[in-house]
Scaffold this motif. Structure first.
Motif, PDB file in Angstrom:
ATOM      1  N   ASN A 334     -77.317 -61.739 -91.807  1.00 50.21           N
ATOM      2  CA  ASN A 334     -76.219 -61.460 -92.688  1.00 50.21           C
ATOM      3  C   ASN A 334     -75.237 -60.625 -91.893  1.00 50.21           C
ATOM      4  O   ASN A 334     -75.242 -59.967 -90.955  1.00 50.21           O
ATOM      5  CB  ASN A 334     -76.524 -60.559 -93.834  1.00 50.21           C
ATOM      6  N   TYR A 335     -73.897 -61.508 -92.129  1.00 54.34           N
ATOM      7  CA  TYR A 335     -72.591 -60.827 -91.700  1.00 54.34           C
ATOM      8  C   TYR A 335     -71.680 -60.729 -92.878  1.00 54.34           C
ATOM      9  O   TYR A 335     -71.608 -61.307 -93.666  1.00 54.34           O
ATOM     10  CB  TYR A 335     -71.867 -61.719 -90.752  1.00 54.34           C
ATOM     11  N   ASP A 336     -71.091 -59.280 -92.813  1.00 51.95           N
ATOM     12  CA  ASP A 336     -70.359 -58.744 -93.668  1.00 51.95           C
ATOM     13  C   ASP A 336     -68.938 -59.136 -93.447  1.00 51.95           C
ATOM     14  O   ASP A 336     -68.438 -59.358 -92.225  1.00 51.95           O
ATOM     15  CB  ASP A 336     -70.581 -57.285 -93.791  1.00 51.95           C
ATOM     16  N   GLN A 337     -68.035 -59.199 -94.699  1.00 53.13           N
ATOM     17  CA  GLN A 337     -66.803 -59.605 -94.368  1.00 53.13           C
ATOM     18  C   GLN A 337     -66.126 -58.169 -94.347  1.00 53.13           C
ATOM     19  O   GLN A 337     -66.834 -57.091 -94.799  1.00 53.13           O
ATOM     20  CB  GLN A 337     -66.112 -60.099 -95.638  1.00 53.13           C
ATOM     21  N   GLY A 444     -66.319 -65.037 -87.520  1.00 50.62           N
ATOM     22  CA  GLY A 444     -67.403 -65.222 -88.251  1.00 50.62           C
ATOM     23  C   GLY A 444     -67.494 -64.053 -89.193  1.00 50.62           C
ATOM     24  O   GLY A 444     -68.709 -64.136 -89.945  1.00 50.62           O
ATOM     25  N   GLY A 445     -67.032 -63.081 -89.320  1.00 51.31           N
ATOM     26  CA  GLY A 445     -67.217 -62.223 -90.066  1.00 51.31           C
ATOM     27  C   GLY A 445     -66.708 -60.737 -89.414  1.00 51.31           C
ATOM     28  O   GLY A 445     -66.559 -60.669 -88.283  1.00 51.31           O
ATOM     29  N   GLY A 446     -67.037 -59.584 -90.175  1.00 55.18           N
ATOM     30  CA  GLY A 446     -66.506 -58.342 -89.571  1.00 55.18           C
ATOM     31  C   GLY A 446     -67.471 -57.716 -88.649  1.00 55.18           C
ATOM     32  O   GLY A 446     -67.260 -56.991 -87.760  1.00 55.18           O
ATOM     33  N   PHE A 447     -68.796 -57.853 -89.036  1.00 56.47           N
ATOM     34  CA  PHE A 447     -69.914 -57.304 -88.464  1.00 56.47           C
ATOM     35  C   PHE A 447     -71.183 -57.779 -89.034  1.00 56.47           C
ATOM     36  O   PHE A 447     -71.233 -58.078 -90.289  1.00 56.47           O
ATOM     37  CB  PHE A 447     -69.946 -55.505 -88.264  1.00 56.47           C
ATOM     38  N   ALA A 448     -72.521 -57.298 -88.289  1.00 52.86           N
ATOM     39  CA  ALA A 448     -73.417 -57.937 -89.001  1.00 52.86           C
ATOM     40  C   ALA A 448     -73.898 -56.627 -89.770  1.00 52.86           C
ATOM     41  O   ALA A 448     -73.702 -55.460 -89.490  1.00 52.86           O
ATOM     42  CB  ALA A 448     -74.551 -57.908 -87.839  1.00 52.86           C
TER      43      ALA A 448
END
Length: 502
Positions: A334-337, A444-448
């Protein structure tokens, strides 16, 4: 004491038994070995090897820097036109020498690897203030200072249990995790993970007997509302490992850290180079990439370090040749916004309210607002400042996505006026910009951020090299979303290659 020097001291019989066991436990920690690499470097290469590093964020820079110092040949492919990745200090569109952090903005003193490089490059820091009593909490159409809220946390009309009344969300949280803190300090993280690794934060708090209103206010006050459905162990790791204690920021901008690596690597970086294909043989790897002119180039090396976010690997030709477990981790993690809206103000109005650093929290769309420190000329002279008007995660970030940057700035300004009514109609906002990491190319996102069960399922697989291909980035560490996670992974992969080449 360095690990290798300590072992010599042990052999000489000059350490007491109590100190011996304490130091042996410390020496067993991987981070101690990684600190040795920063201090002393990797062993000089007797058989230099060639390495292609994909990504010039902190992980890729650290890996390439340490390998090159040891005598290995490195080439870095970076899809953007700058180094640093999500360590990105914005200097435009701001004026008067102002800047703001689009990405990483704080470093805890528990993050020893990052601080060691900061010391090595002689970068100046100052404390990053997390909380002040005169910052604000906006909840249920009421605005109160932190000190007012702490005196009476129940005044916001919440339906709390008797055991929750008179306590702040932080008080309740600390009471709840105290047994886990003791367990963690005794080396029991795996026990914590086994018991709680499949729980969301909401489920964990419900299991501990929290009321729904207590969970709601915890989410708002601690800026965790959008993450209540992620794995609670991701939050527990951050808290128990000290990620929110004694924080610092780098004077002149966080990007001074990645830029400090650049002079030693300038001749080895290819910018505007997007990896499109990768294949490996028994002792070699071939990487294809596209240039800014849409031309395809090919590189061959003995090893590759993929130091870019997993979402960016999903469409790279050849990676399906990896093991099924590795591919499952790449596509499943999962990658978080994460999003920030930054406003340039012609006057630092928050200082008139005696706010110097720290943040306010709210149930408004902006969620979390952070005030820059200008003490001792830290961000230049003059009355202007850049305010981090909105810092959001997950679904709170997605709710800004349908708006243009201009509309984001306008909406954030309107929310800010609810938090600071004294600025209304004073024309204090000169302009602004936003950074929405899930919308930015190459990230692809802010961070895992682990979902329940993902640490147990993916963590070891994420880190494991496959043949000549190694994996780095904050997502390969437990210190997700921190510079430390990227730095740790960069040193780790450099060590893997160094040891494989001996």
């Amino acid at each position: 004491m360095k690990r290798r020097n300590f072992l010599k001291t042990v052999a000489a019989g000059t350490v007491s038994t109590a100190v011996l066991w304490e130091k042996l436990a410390e020496a067993a920690i991987e981070k101690g070995e990684l600190l040795d690499v920063i201090d002393d470097g990797l062993p000089k290469a007797k058989k230099p090897t060639s390495v292609v590093v994909v990504g010039a964020g902190m992980a890729g820079l650290v890996a390439a820097y340490e390998l090159k110092k040891a005598g290995h040949q490195v080439t870095i492919l970076e899809a953007n036109r700058r180094v640093g990745g999500r360590v990105w200090t914005l200097r435009e569109p701001f004026t008067h020498g102002l800047y703001a952090e689009g990405g990483a903005m704080r470093i805890p003193d528990a993050h020893r690897l990052t601080l060691r490089y900061i010391k090595q490059f002689s970068l100046e820091t100052q404390p990053f203030i997390m909380a002040r009593d005169n910052q604000f909490l906006h909840l249920n159409r009421q605005r109160r200072t932190w000190s007012q809220f702490h005196r009476d946390p129940t005044a916001a009309g919440l339906n709390l249990k008797d055991s929750e009344r008179g306590k702040t969300p932080r008080d309740l949280w600390n009471e709840t995790i105290e047994p886990l803190r003791k367990q963690f300090e005794a080396g029991g993280w795996q026990v914590i993970l086994q018991e709680w690794g499949n729980f969301t934060t909401r489920q964990f708090l419900e299991k501990q007997g929290w009321s729904q209103d207590a969970i709601t206010i915890f989410g708002i006050v601690e800026n965790q509302r959008a993450r209540l459905n992620n794995s609670v162990t991701a939050l527990l790791w951050e808290v128990l490992s000290g990620s929110f204690q004694n924080l610092y920021e780098i004077k002149g901008g966080s990007d001074r850290l990645p830029r400090s690596f650049y002079p030693d690597l300038a001749d080895d970086i290819v910018f505007d180079a997007k990896m499109t294909e990768i294949h490996q043989e028994q002792d070699a790897v071939t990487v294809k990439y596209k240039t800014s002119l849409d031309k395809t180039e090919t590189l061959k090396a003995n090893h590759a370090i993929l130091a870019i976010p997993f979402p960016m690997l999903r469409h790279v030709e050849g990676l399906r040749e990896l093991s099924p477990h590795k591919w499952d981790a790449i596509t499943g993690l999962n990658y978080d916004q994460s999003g920030k809206i930054l406003l340039q103000c012609r006057k630092r109005f928050w200082e008139e309210e005696k706010i110097f650093g720290g943040g306010s929290q709210s149930d408004l769309g902006i969620r979390s607002t952070w005030y820059p420190q200008h003490a001792n000329g830290f961000r230049g002279a003059g009355e202007r400042g850049v305010l981090l008007a909105s810092y959001t995660w997950a679904r709170d970030t997605r709710r800004w996505s349908h708006l243009s940057v201009e509309d984001q700035v306008q909406q954030a300004t309107e929310d800010l006026e609810r938090l600071h009514p004294n600025i209304k109609n004073k024309n204090l906002i000169e302009g602004g910009t936003s950074v929405m990491w899930h919308e930015m190319e190459h990230f692809g996102g802010g961070f895992a951020l682990f979902n329940p069960g993902q640490e147990q399922r993916y963590y070891q697989e994420i880190r494991r090299p496959e043949g000549c291909i190694h994996f780095a980035g904050e997502h390969t560490s437990l210190d997700h979303r921190w510079i430390e996670g990227a730095v740790e992974s960069g040193i780790r992969t450099a060590k893997e290659i160094s040891e494989a080449s001996t």
